[in-house]
Scaffold this active site. Structure first.
Site, PDB file in Angstrom:
ATOM      1  CE  LYS A 134      -6.701  13.857   0.804  1.00 54.88           C
ATOM      2  NZ  LYS A 134      -6.786  12.692  -0.032  1.00 54.88           N
ATOM      3  CG  HIS A 182      -1.976  -0.951   1.284  1.00 55.94           C
ATOM      4  ND1 HIS A 182      -3.230  -0.724   0.797  1.00 55.94           N
ATOM      5  CD2 HIS A 182      -1.984  -2.210   1.755  1.00 55.94           C
ATOM      6  CE1 HIS A 182      -3.980  -1.799   0.977  1.00 55.94           C
ATOM      7  NE2 HIS A 182      -3.237  -2.725   1.565  1.00 55.94           N
TER       8      HIS A 182
HETATM    9  O1  73E Z   1      -2.866   5.682  -0.735  1.00 52.74           O
HETATM   10  C1  73E Z   1      -3.395   5.030   0.389  1.00 52.74           C
HETATM   11  C2  73E Z   1      -4.262   3.872  -0.077  1.00 52.74           C
HETATM   12  O2  73E Z   1      -5.383   4.340  -0.783  1.00 52.74           O
HETATM   13  C3  73E Z   1      -2.276   4.502   1.270  1.00 52.74           C
HETATM   14  O3  73E Z   1      -1.518   5.586   1.779  1.00 52.74           O
HETATM   15  C4  73E Z   1      -2.860   3.719   2.439  1.00 52.74           C
HETATM   16  O4  73E Z   1      -3.616   2.619   1.889  1.00 52.74           O
HETATM   17  C5  73E Z   1      -4.729   3.043   1.097  1.00 52.74           C
HETATM   18  C6  73E Z   1      -5.479   1.798   0.659  1.00 52.74           C
HETATM   19  O5  73E Z   1      -4.768   1.075  -0.285  1.00 52.74           O
HETATM   20  C7  73E Z   1      -1.821   3.200   3.355  1.00 52.74           C
HETATM   21  N1  73E Z   1      -1.920   3.120   4.695  1.00 52.74           N
HETATM   22  C8  73E Z   1      -0.788   2.589   5.135  1.00 52.74           C
HETATM   23  N2  73E Z   1      -0.017   2.336   4.113  1.00 52.74           N
HETATM   24  N3  73E Z   1      -0.651   2.727   2.998  1.00 52.74           N
HETATM   25  C9  73E Z   1      -0.459   2.306   6.522  1.00 52.74           C
HETATM   26  C10 73E Z   1       0.827   1.952   6.874  1.00 52.74           C
HETATM   27  C11 73E Z   1       1.134   1.675   8.200  1.00 52.74           C
HETATM   28  C12 73E Z   1       0.152   1.721   9.167  1.00 52.74           C
HETATM   29  C13 73E Z   1      -1.140   2.069   8.821  1.00 52.74           C
HETATM   30  C14 73E Z   1      -1.447   2.358   7.498  1.00 52.74           C
END
Ligand code: 73E
Length: 822
Positions: free
Chosen positions: A562, A362
């Site tokens: 956000k 992600h």
């Molecule tokens: O771009 C988003 C994405 O839409 C991304 O930043 C987010 O995931 C969403 C769903 O795919 C995300 N969160 C985390 N990493 N990417 C994250 C990392 C560590 C702890 C909690 C959340």
């Protein structure tokens, strides 16, 4: 009975009278409350219990059906499930929303008031957790056999308040109010081990002298829309292993034995509040292992109950999706069970793992990629560390060696264990590499992001295994994010494209395409605009209640909601607002539409610059909102405690959606999809899913600005000095100087220093570089707003073009290309 679409699919046949009867029964018999004393909170609980009964009945039937069909199941492992309020959503999905409304009305109660009494289960930080919740909704709606596995945190994401404009956090004890959704399942509890040491006995590894923790499952029913399928979200709560050491009790050391218990309970106490930034704490590693070990043991037990002890069929029945690397320890855990408990040899165990696991990446943010010190894993999970070494050895010395014979540099680069850069440094376990090596597919979450995963994050893996890295673009559930949160728009769509089962966009969002034909139709535009206006009136009342600020529904509602992160660039929005204010002060009679800039965002408690940005926005808001000279032409609102239930009220009321991250940083974004679905126009960079949104709506129907990923890379390569931009843009210089001057916060003149320093001393997120283009994009927004037929045409095209971004499509992509289930 109304002819609403949901009733046609009704899965439960309860009518309003039966519902009212059940509500009364629960009020009296489950809650012990007389009808006369019951308030909305009691009605909420009673109705939830009625719905839970229905859910449980359908869960049971779903399980029977799956057992008979013996299909493959997917297990979605995630540390976060940001489900949001459940009652309204479940009523909708079960097709009894309108009956419940009628039943409540007959009891003299308003259903909307009742629904407001639900506390959001805030079991997630942001996009990653909310995506998991949308996926659970889609899995059930698509009748796919699935379990979600996670943690039943006692404290969800902190509650946010402001004091003097600064963020203040307090604990979110969400379950204390009462939570009828989770059902404790003692029969399915698990005992898991931690710490200890590994010895060898008769050629077998034995993990002993361990401490034990009990995992108690809480099941939350997940209803699907218009189907009888109800899946399970199984959330684990940690408890002390049964009883306590009686000998220590006898010796008067009661307190000591109790303290062991409290430690065990600590494991599921709190959700770590960091989004896109790992905490690196021992307790976090234990949380990860705790829920993974409970879940793997649970799914193996289910497999054996249904299929017996034959491991050959395991991978045919089980698919496990790792939601980021947070559950990556599942790979060595399954290996451990297969090798140490089931006597399966290493190579076969690894191939079973690779058939079963797949991993979703992600984020590309280097600081967000999880690495655990090898020493810590050795201490907490000694056997797992050995197994990680075995996997790594096999990977480097057979697979990497075959591809790049004799290339030790490549082995060092691809090793799951990262060697310290400096002498005395620690060896670190790269959890992303472990996940890639242990999985058969790895996906990014938007086309642009998945491309970057291939080219910049894992280029060598992509060369080694060309079919392993794939894309599955994120999506959102149209049930919650259109039907439920924007009922008037949902009805307009029904009335326009028909309501028969075949045309139901709730089940097939691409059906919205038919709305495109009405984009130019003045009558349709009028209705569409009127609905937006009504939503804005309702939302303005929320703003009045929460912030005591008056905003006009005739103004442009421009929204950025956000997590607060420098890469998401709320600071860019802020600088531009400050500039607009100055333009108005220079010329109070400027002929511009009224604008309201709306923010909602929590900052990680330890993230200094993010907290400074919140403080600065609040101070600017205070100044702007109270300045009569600008005649209400500009307002700034920062809603406290942003969460799913607030998003449901903001999004339908938005005109402009701010998606302004530095290109290459936002993996996908999902808020961007929700806004466009509800007819807001996006101002955004070519980042994450914005790129695909632009493709779907067409370049004329979105405000794209700023550097592209390639331009960002080029600029970094050339070298960039933010002071050059600062000195060459008078307006930008003026607002930064103002921010630095202390004028906005006289009692603490250096309050905004961390933000100013971050902008002028490096500007890693290129805020200043993109400033002018962003400001120009906003000028275009105003120009477009002044041509209402054009604005509403664009807005309608946005709603009509969102078919691709249903989480049903995402889940079908997973099912076909990754899980082999469809
Ligand atoms: O771009 C988003 C994405 O839409 C991304 O930043 C987010 O995931 C969403 C769903 O795919 C995300 N969160 C985390 N990493 N990417 C994250 C990392 C560590 C702890 C909690 C959340």
């Amino acid at each position: 009975m109304s002819a609403n679409k949901t009733e046609q699919y009704a899965t439960t046949t309860l009518d309003a009278d039966q519902l009212a009867h059940s509500i009364k029964r629960h009020l009296q018999q489950s809650l012990g409350v007389d009808l006369e004393e019951a308030g909305p909170a009691e009605y909420w609980e009673a109705l939830s219990l009625v719905v839970r009964e229905q859910g449980l009945d359908l869960i049971r039937k779903t399980r029977h059906k799956e057992r008979d069909e013996k299909a493959r199941r997917v297990y979605y492992l995630s540390l976060e499930f940001l489900v949001g309020r459940l009652l309204g959503n479940n009523l909708h999905n079960l097709g009894i929303y309108h009956q419940a409304e009628e039943a409540m009305a007959n009891l003299g109660v308003n259903l909307s008031d009742v629904l407001e009494h639900e506390t959001d289960p805030a079991l997630g930080n942001g996009g990653l957790g909310r995506l998991a919740a949308c996926f659970m909704d889609s899995l059930a709606t698509l009748d796919l056999p699935a379990f979600g596995y996670g943690i039943n945190y006692r404290f969800g994401l902190f509650k946010q308040d402001f004091a003097g404009g600064k963020q203040v956090e307090s604990p979110d004890a969400w379950r204390e109010e009462s939570c009828p959704w989770g059902i404790e399942r003692p029969k399915r509890k698990q005992l898991i081990k931690l710490y200890g040491r590994v010895t060898e006995r008769a050629g077998k590894a034995v993990w002993e002298d361990t401490q034990e923790i009990l995992g108690m499952p809480w099941d939350v029913p997940v209803t699907g829309y218009g189907t009888d399928t109800v899946n399970t979200l199984r959330l684990w709560e940690s408890r002390a292993a049964e009883g306590f050491d009686l000998s220590s009790f006898d010796e008067g050391r009661y307190q000591e034995s109790r303290s062991g218990e409290i430690q065990a309970e600590n494991v599921s106490q709190v959700l770590y509040p960091n989004d896109n930034h790992p905490a690196g704490k021992e307790l976090r590693l234990i949380q990860q292992y705790f829920f993974v070990a409970c879940s793997i043991a649970d799914l193996i037990a289910r497999y054996k109950r249904e299929n017996g002890d034959n491991w050959d069929g395991f991978a045919e029945k089980v698919a496990i999706q790792l939601n980021d690397t947070h559950p990556a320890i599942a790979v060595p855990e399954l290996m451990r069970i297969l090798m140490d408990e089931e006597d399966i040899v290493f190579s076969k165990a690894l191939s079973i793992c690779r058939e079963v696991f797949s991993y979703t990446n992600h984020t590309l943010l280097p600081e967000a990629l999880e690495k655990w010190p090898q020493n810590l894993i050795t201490k907490v999970l000694p056997r797992h560390m050995q197994i990680i070494h075995m996997i790594n050895y096999h990977f480097l010395h057979t697979e990497v060696e075959t591809q790049w014979p004799g290339d030790n540099n490549m082995k060092r680069r691809l090793s799951i264990i990262e060697e310290p850069e400096r002498p005395g440094g620690q060896q670190m376990v790269r959890m992303a590499y472990l996940s890639v090596v242990g999985s058969h597919k790895v996906n990014g979450v938007a086309a642009l992001h998945s491309g970057l995963v291939k080219t910049t994050l894992f280029p060598e893996f992509n060369e080694l295994w060309p079919d392993k890295l794939v894309n599955v673009t994120n999506g959102v559930t149209p049930r919650r994010w259109l039907d439920y949160c924007n009922p008037e728009l949902a009805k307009l769509i029904d009335d326009t494209i028909g309501k028969d089962e075949k045309a139901d966009w709730r089940k097939d969002l691409s059906k919205l395409d038919a709305i495109n034909a009405y984009a130019d139709d003045p009558a349709f535009q009028k209705k569409f605009a009127a609905i937006k206006h009504n939503n804005k009136i309702r939302f303005a009342a929320v703003v009045k209640e929460l912030c005591n600020i008056d905003i006009s529904p005739d103004a442009i509602f421009d929204v950025q909601i956000k997590r607060l992160h420098e890469y998401k660039r709320q600071q860019l929005n802020l600088l531009h607002i400050m500039a607009l204010y100055r333009r108005l002060l220079d010329n109070p009679d400027l002929d511009v539409p009224q604008r309201v800039f709306i923010f909602g965002a929590k900052a990680a408690p330890g993230y200094k610059v993010a907290k400074t940005i919140i403080h600065a926005i609040n101070r600017v808001a205070e100044r702007v909102n109270n300045d009569r000279r600008i005649k209400d032409k500009l307002k700034v609102v920062f809603l406290p405690n942003y969460r799913v239930s607030l998003a449901e009220k903001i999004i339908p009321a938005a005109d402009v959606s701010e998606q302004i991250s530095t290109a290459g940083f936002e993996a996908s974004g999902t808020g961007n999809m929700k806004f466009a679905l509800n007819g807001a126009l996006t101002v955004g960079t070519l980042d994450g899913a914005n790129v695909e949104i632009a493709e779907e709506v067409g370049d004329d129907n979105i405000f794209i600005y700023g550097l592209t990923v390639e331009e960002v890379a080029e600029l970094r390569h050339r070298g960039y000095n933010p002071k050059d931009v600062y000195n060459s843009n008078a307006e930008l210089k003026a607002v930064i100087d103002w921010l630095a001057s202390g004028d906005l916060c006289p009692e603490e003149p250096d309050a905004f220093r961390p933000l100013v320093d971050s902008l002028l001393g490096g500007d890693y997120f290129l805020t200043l570089v993109d400033y002018q283009a962003y400001s120009d994009a906003h000028d275009k927004i105003v120009e477009t707003w002044n041509k209402p037929e054009l604005w509403w045409k664009m807005a309608i095209i946005n709603t009509a073009s969102m078919g691709k971004f249903s989480s049903d499509r995402s889940i079908m992509d997973y099912a076909k290309t990754i899980w082999n289930m469809a």
